[in-house]
Design an enzyme around this catalytic site. Sequence first.
Site, mmCIF file in Angstrom:
data_model
loop_
_atom_site.group_PDB
_atom_site.id
_atom_site.type_symbol
_atom_site.label_atom_id
_atom_site.label_comp_id
_atom_site.label_asym_id
_atom_site.label_seq_id
_atom_site.Cartn_x
_atom_site.Cartn_y
_atom_site.Cartn_z
ATOM 1 N N TYR A 274 -1.052 -0.333 11.319
ATOM 2 C CA TYR A 274 -1.379 -1.007 10.043
ATOM 3 C C TYR A 274 -0.258 -0.786 9.029
ATOM 4 O O TYR A 274 0.302 -1.737 8.484
ATOM 5 C CB TYR A 274 -2.715 -0.492 9.485
ATOM 6 C CG TYR A 274 -2.897 -0.787 8.011
ATOM 7 C CD1 TYR A 274 -3.035 -2.097 7.554
ATOM 8 C CD2 TYR A 274 -2.916 0.247 7.054
ATOM 9 C CE1 TYR A 274 -3.174 -2.381 6.193
ATOM 10 C CE2 TYR A 274 -3.058 -0.023 5.704
ATOM 11 C CZ TYR A 274 -3.188 -1.342 5.278
ATOM 12 O OH TYR A 274 -3.324 -1.611 3.930
ATOM 13 N N THR B 82 0.826 -1.208 0.000
ATOM 14 C CA THR B 82 0.000 0.000 0.000
ATOM 15 C C THR B 82 0.865 1.265 0.000
ATOM 16 O O THR B 82 1.995 1.235 0.507
ATOM 17 C CB THR B 82 -0.916 0.005 1.249
ATOM 18 O OG1 THR B 82 -1.429 1.319 1.456
ATOM 19 C CG2 THR B 82 -0.170 -0.393 2.512
ATOM 20 N N ASP B 83 0.324 2.345 -0.522
ATOM 21 C CA ASP B 83 1.053 3.625 -0.473
ATOM 22 C C ASP B 83 1.218 4.115 0.961
ATOM 23 O O ASP B 83 2.041 4.994 1.232
ATOM 24 C CB ASP B 83 0.359 4.693 -1.339
ATOM 25 C CG ASP B 83 -1.054 5.049 -0.898
ATOM 26 O OD1 ASP B 83 -1.569 4.412 0.047
ATOM 27 O OD2 ASP B 83 -1.656 5.952 -1.501
ATOM 28 N N GLU B 84 0.436 3.532 1.898
ATOM 29 C CA GLU B 84 0.504 4.022 3.282
ATOM 30 C C GLU B 84 1.855 3.734 3.926
ATOM 31 O O GLU B 84 2.207 4.346 4.934
ATOM 32 C CB GLU B 84 -0.652 3.436 4.108
ATOM 33 C CG GLU B 84 -1.998 3.802 3.499
ATOM 34 C CD GLU B 84 -3.190 3.594 4.414
ATOM 35 O OE1 GLU B 84 -3.031 3.639 5.641
ATOM 36 O OE2 GLU B 84 -4.288 3.387 3.874
ATOM 37 N N LYS C 27 2.524 -3.402 7.284
ATOM 38 C CA LYS C 27 2.680 -3.603 5.827
ATOM 39 C C LYS C 27 4.112 -3.280 5.390
ATOM 40 O O LYS C 27 4.706 -3.982 4.569
ATOM 41 C CB LYS C 27 1.687 -2.724 5.053
ATOM 42 C CG LYS C 27 0.227 -3.081 5.241
ATOM 43 C CD LYS C 27 -0.164 -4.438 4.669
ATOM 44 C CE LYS C 27 -0.128 -4.484 3.164
ATOM 45 N NZ LYS C 27 -0.623 -5.802 2.651
HETATM 46 P P1 NAD Z 1 -10.071 -6.581 3.127
HETATM 47 O O1 NAD Z 1 -9.960 -6.253 4.575
HETATM 48 O O2 NAD Z 1 -11.328 -6.238 2.402
HETATM 49 O O3 NAD Z 1 -9.815 -8.144 2.899
HETATM 50 C C1 NAD Z 1 -8.805 -8.844 3.543
HETATM 51 C C2 NAD Z 1 -9.106 -10.321 3.390
HETATM 52 O O4 NAD Z 1 -8.029 -11.046 4.026
HETATM 53 C C3 NAD Z 1 -10.391 -10.754 4.077
HETATM 54 O O5 NAD Z 1 -11.131 -11.593 3.214
HETATM 55 C C4 NAD Z 1 -9.906 -11.516 5.304
HETATM 56 O O6 NAD Z 1 -10.798 -12.561 5.712
HETATM 57 C C5 NAD Z 1 -8.596 -12.083 4.800
HETATM 58 N N1 NAD Z 1 -7.668 -12.387 5.900
HETATM 59 C C6 NAD Z 1 -7.375 -11.601 6.975
HETATM 60 N N2 NAD Z 1 -6.495 -12.234 7.755
HETATM 61 C C7 NAD Z 1 -6.208 -13.426 7.164
HETATM 62 C C8 NAD Z 1 -5.357 -14.519 7.505
HETATM 63 N N3 NAD Z 1 -4.626 -14.505 8.614
HETATM 64 N N4 NAD Z 1 -5.300 -15.583 6.654
HETATM 65 C C9 NAD Z 1 -6.046 -15.597 5.520
HETATM 66 N N5 NAD Z 1 -6.883 -14.617 5.172
HETATM 67 C C10 NAD Z 1 -6.957 -13.528 5.985
HETATM 68 O O7 NAD Z 1 -8.805 -5.892 2.443
HETATM 69 P P2 NAD Z 1 -8.629 -5.199 1.015
HETATM 70 O O8 NAD Z 1 -9.059 -3.799 1.098
HETATM 71 O O9 NAD Z 1 -9.213 -6.104 -0.020
HETATM 72 O O10 NAD Z 1 -7.039 -5.201 0.883
HETATM 73 C C11 NAD Z 1 -6.350 -6.314 0.307
HETATM 74 C C12 NAD Z 1 -4.875 -6.008 0.277
HETATM 75 O O11 NAD Z 1 -4.635 -4.832 -0.501
HETATM 76 C C13 NAD Z 1 -4.288 -5.737 1.660
HETATM 77 O O12 NAD Z 1 -3.032 -6.362 1.748
HETATM 78 C C14 NAD Z 1 -4.141 -4.222 1.716
HETATM 79 O O13 NAD Z 1 -3.055 -3.844 2.537
HETATM 80 C C15 NAD Z 1 -3.888 -3.904 0.270
HETATM 81 N N6 NAD Z 1 -4.333 -2.567 -0.176
HETATM 82 C C16 NAD Z 1 -5.615 -2.155 0.033
HETATM 83 C C17 NAD Z 1 -6.011 -0.905 -0.435
HETATM 84 C C18 NAD Z 1 -7.431 -0.420 -0.261
HETATM 85 O O14 NAD Z 1 -7.719 0.750 -0.590
HETATM 86 N N7 NAD Z 1 -8.369 -1.261 0.189
HETATM 87 C C19 NAD Z 1 -5.104 -0.073 -1.100
HETATM 88 C C20 NAD Z 1 -3.793 -0.528 -1.294
HETATM 89 C C21 NAD Z 1 -3.426 -1.776 -0.833
#
Ligand code: NAD
Length: 320
Positions: free
Chosen positions: A155, A129-131, A159
């Site tokens: 968080y 993530t950009d964070e 990451k």
């Molecule tokens: P989300 O919270 O919607 O989904 C996360 C998923 O991971 C869920 O289905 C959860 O059940 C599963 N999970 C959590 N812990 C787990 C474990 N120990 N084992 C297996 N599964 C597990 O998240 P998201 O928004 O879809 O983000 C997905 C990825 O993208 C993350 O790594 C996040 O850091 C990254 N990301 C998100 C964004 C955003 O805007 N949402 C932006 C940049 C990067």
Amino acid sequence: MGDYRQKEILVTGGAGFIGSNFIEYMLNHTSYNITNVDKLTYAGNMINTKSFYTNSRYRFFQCDIANNEQLKGVFDKNYDAIINFAAETHVDRSIKNAAPFIETNIKGTFNLLNYVLHGKADQFIQISTDEVYGSLNEIEPSFTENSPLSPNNPYSASKASADLLVRSYYQTYHLPVMITRCSNNFGPHQHTEKFIPKIIHHALQDKDIPLYGDGKNIRDWLYVEDHCRAIYMVLEHGKPGEIYNIGGACEKTNKEVILFILDILGKSTDLIRYVTDRKGHDRRYSINYEKINYQIGWRPTVSFEDGIEQTIAWYKNNLG
Ligand code: NAD
């Protein structure tokens, strides 16, 4: 004759927001087989998998990536690639209790890297993530892949820690690993605790919409399908050891986003309720995506306006 073996892709966190959109994208745009591993925390929802649950090229394991015993069953075959979306993702939750973030985001990534080290996957993409870059003020230039890691909350620190582990596995073992760092996503399947779904959900019910601080924090928004396409292009054309920033070139203050959605829904701005700012609240995120654009040919294609229309339509149809 070419190699017609179906590629085997392991997606973690595929019942969450971006992971489920990515699986849908891959099943629609490739002939690859997809294995989805998800713990089904509060953030994972099988409803997100309903469009592909019965697809013959898809299978699902309920499994915690931080638990090596559980992971063993998933590696009943070798994979062409692991794409690691699984994470604890909500900043506010990490401020209240960081423990699950350390377990999943750091230990879980470590476990998966070791499977790559032992030859169980040919490629590994860490969805970061950009964070991890921390915060910018209003006039600083956008984050590049060379910006220092400077996370400001548990968080983003978890990451960033995972990213450093991934980097070390490249430097030490020359593993074929890559990292993508994307800006804020929006679109279908996102949990209603997150900013844009919460605005839509509350506005549709005429409930107050909380807005942190002065409402002027800036995020760089990208429609989730554009992010999924970027990851697919990195999978196909990325280089081992590289980091790719992915962004929307769409910076908006939080207040601008709320006003835009209220306007589309025809709701009053009286719904906005200012609340005490989040601790360590990053002021501005902004991503420079020139590298992925220049080296791989990716750029965002869905405008904020079109993406929001599609997102609102999805929530109208799917919120009970
Ligand atoms: P989300 O919270 O919607 O989904 C996360 C998923 O991971 C869920 O289905 C959860 O059940 C599963 N999970 C959590 N812990 C787990 C474990 N120990 N084992 C297996 N599964 C597990 O998240 P998201 O928004 O879809 O983000 C997905 C990825 O993208 C993350 O790594 C996040 O850091 C990254 N990301 C998100 C964004 C955003 O805007 N949402 C932006 C940049 C990067």
